[in-house]
Design a protein around this motif. Sequence first.
Motif, PDB file in Angstrom:
ATOM      1  N   ALA A 158       0.833  -1.210   0.000  1.00 26.93           N
ATOM      2  CA  ALA A 158       0.000   0.000   0.000  1.00 26.93           C
ATOM      3  C   ALA A 158       0.865   1.256   0.000  1.00 26.93           C
ATOM      4  N   ALA A 159       1.944   1.251   0.788  1.00 27.88           N
ATOM      5  CA  ALA A 159       2.827   2.416   0.851  1.00 27.88           C
ATOM      6  C   ALA A 159       3.448   2.701  -0.515  1.00 27.88           C
ATOM      7  N   LEU A 160       3.815   1.671  -1.228  1.00 27.55           N
ATOM      8  CA  LEU A 160       4.397   1.867  -2.560  1.00 27.55           C
ATOM      9  C   LEU A 160       3.378   2.436  -3.538  1.00 27.55           C
ATOM     10  N   PHE A 161       2.175   1.938  -3.493  1.00 26.08           N
ATOM     11  CA  PHE A 161       1.137   2.404  -4.406  1.00 26.08           C
ATOM     12  C   PHE A 161       0.825   3.879  -4.146  1.00 26.08           C
ATOM     13  N   VAL A 162       0.545   4.196  -2.893  1.00 30.15           N
ATOM     14  CA  VAL A 162       0.194   5.574  -2.539  1.00 30.15           C
ATOM     15  C   VAL A 162       1.417   6.482  -2.678  1.00 30.15           C
ATOM     16  N   GLY A 163       2.583   5.985  -2.281  1.00 33.27           N
ATOM     17  CA  GLY A 163       3.796   6.785  -2.401  1.00 33.27           C
ATOM     18  C   GLY A 163       4.124   7.139  -3.843  1.00 33.27           C
ATOM     19  N   GLY A 164       3.907   6.200  -4.749  1.00 28.89           N
ATOM     20  CA  GLY A 164       4.115   6.486  -6.166  1.00 28.89           C
ATOM     21  C   GLY A 164       3.175   7.562  -6.670  1.00 28.89           C
ATOM     22  N   TYR A 165       1.944   7.489  -6.231  1.00 29.93           N
ATOM     23  CA  TYR A 165       0.964   8.507  -6.600  1.00 29.93           C
ATOM     24  C   TYR A 165       1.376   9.875  -6.049  1.00 29.93           C
ATOM     25  N   LEU A 166       1.769   9.917  -4.788  1.00 27.51           N
ATOM     26  CA  LEU A 166       2.162  11.190  -4.179  1.00 27.51           C
ATOM     27  C   LEU A 166       3.394  11.777  -4.866  1.00 27.51           C
ATOM     28  N   GLY A 167       4.342  10.915  -5.199  1.00 24.95           N
ATOM     29  CA  GLY A 167       5.533  11.386  -5.898  1.00 24.95           C
ATOM     30  C   GLY A 167       5.204  12.016  -7.232  1.00 24.95           C
ATOM     31  N   ALA A 168       4.191  11.480  -7.898  1.00 21.07           N
ATOM     32  CA  ALA A 168       3.788  12.028  -9.192  1.00 21.07           C
ATOM     33  C   ALA A 168       3.062  13.355  -9.061  1.00 21.07           C
ATOM     34  N   GLN A 169       2.666  13.712  -7.837  1.00 21.19           N
ATOM     35  CA  GLN A 169       1.940  14.962  -7.615  1.00 21.19           C
ATOM     36  C   GLN A 169       2.855  16.116  -7.216  1.00 21.19           C
ATOM     37  N   THR A 170       4.154  15.837  -7.093  1.00 20.90           N
ATOM     38  CA  THR A 170       5.090  16.883  -6.690  1.00 20.90           C
ATOM     39  C   THR A 170       6.140  17.086  -7.770  1.00 20.90           C
ATOM     40  N   SER A 171       6.978  18.065  -7.558  1.00 25.79           N
ATOM     41  CA  SER A 171       7.952  18.432  -8.575  1.00 25.79           C
ATOM     42  C   SER A 171       9.320  18.638  -7.945  1.00 25.79           C
ATOM     43  N   ALA A 172      10.345  18.111  -8.601  1.00 25.68           N
ATOM     44  CA  ALA A 172      11.714  18.280  -8.113  1.00 25.68           C
ATOM     45  C   ALA A 172      12.138  19.734  -8.165  1.00 25.68           C
ATOM     46  N   SER A 173      11.595  20.497  -9.077  1.00 26.42           N
ATOM     47  CA  SER A 173      11.989  21.907  -9.163  1.00 26.42           C
ATOM     48  C   SER A 173      11.155  22.789  -8.240  1.00 26.42           C
ATOM     49  N   ALA A 174       9.871  22.488  -8.079  1.00 27.42           N
ATOM     50  CA  ALA A 174       9.000  23.320  -7.244  1.00 27.42           C
ATOM     51  C   ALA A 174       9.227  23.085  -5.750  1.00 27.42           C
ATOM     52  N   ASP A 175       9.449  21.843  -5.360  1.00 26.87           N
ATOM     53  CA  ASP A 175       9.658  21.521  -3.941  1.00 26.87           C
ATOM     54  C   ASP A 175      10.680  20.391  -3.851  1.00 26.87           C
ATOM     55  N   PRO A 176      11.960  20.704  -4.048  1.00 24.48           N
ATOM     56  CA  PRO A 176      12.974  19.660  -4.097  1.00 24.48           C
ATOM     57  C   PRO A 176      13.100  18.853  -2.801  1.00 24.48           C
ATOM     58  N   THR A 177      12.852  19.474  -1.661  1.00 22.96           N
ATOM     59  CA  THR A 177      12.963  18.753  -0.384  1.00 22.96           C
ATOM     60  C   THR A 177      11.884  17.674  -0.285  1.00 22.96           C
ATOM     61  N   LEU A 178      10.651  18.038  -0.584  1.00 33.65           N
ATOM     62  CA  LEU A 178       9.562  17.060  -0.544  1.00 33.65           C
ATOM     63  C   LEU A 178       9.757  15.989  -1.605  1.00 33.65           C
ATOM     64  N   TYR A 179      10.135  16.395  -2.802  1.00 37.38           N
ATOM     65  CA  TYR A 179      10.355  15.429  -3.875  1.00 37.38           C
ATOM     66  C   TYR A 179      11.412  14.400  -3.466  1.00 37.38           C
ATOM     67  N   GLU A 180      12.513  14.865  -2.907  1.00 38.48           N
ATOM     68  CA  GLU A 180      13.588  13.956  -2.493  1.00 38.48           C
ATOM     69  C   GLU A 180      13.132  13.047  -1.360  1.00 38.48           C
ATOM     70  N   ALA A 181      12.362  13.583  -0.412  1.00 39.65           N
ATOM     71  CA  ALA A 181      11.848  12.761   0.687  1.00 39.65           C
ATOM     72  C   ALA A 181      10.950  11.653   0.154  1.00 39.65           C
TER      73      ALA A 181
END
Length: 139
Positions: free
Chosen positions: A16-39
């Motif tokens: 479940a963590a992988l499924f939801v985590g993949g979705y969340l990762g696709a909702q963020t941006s490495a350029s807009a919020d690099p800290t969150l994207y990297e986390a």
Amino acid sequence: MTYLDALQTTLAAEHAALFVGGYLGAQTSASADPTLYEALRTSYDVHRARRDELTRFVLAGGAEPVAAAASYDLPGVVTGDSAAIRGEALRVERACGTTYGYLVASTPGEQRSWAVGALLDSARRELALGGSPRPSPGR
């Protein structure tokens, strides 16, 4: 709960963590919020490795590993809403941490150090996502 049951439950949580985590990762941006994207990227990599390790433990225990569900409920976050994405990632990490706590309690002594390490790692990821320390079970 037996050790094998705890492994299967924890494996299901990692799916479940992988499924939801993949979705969340696709909702963020490495350029807009690099800290969150990297986390999120780091978290995804760790959850994938834990899933693979848990699968090996279940197989070594002589059982068929629980399969991932076809889909999971996804949070209603808006692309780029860093606060909502971080909140959902924190919720997922807390759920995994709780599951790892049960795994620690159900694990025989010789395998417990792996489960404790996974629990501590999950707690560190919670903190990185803005969570606050919680008391240890039994306190």
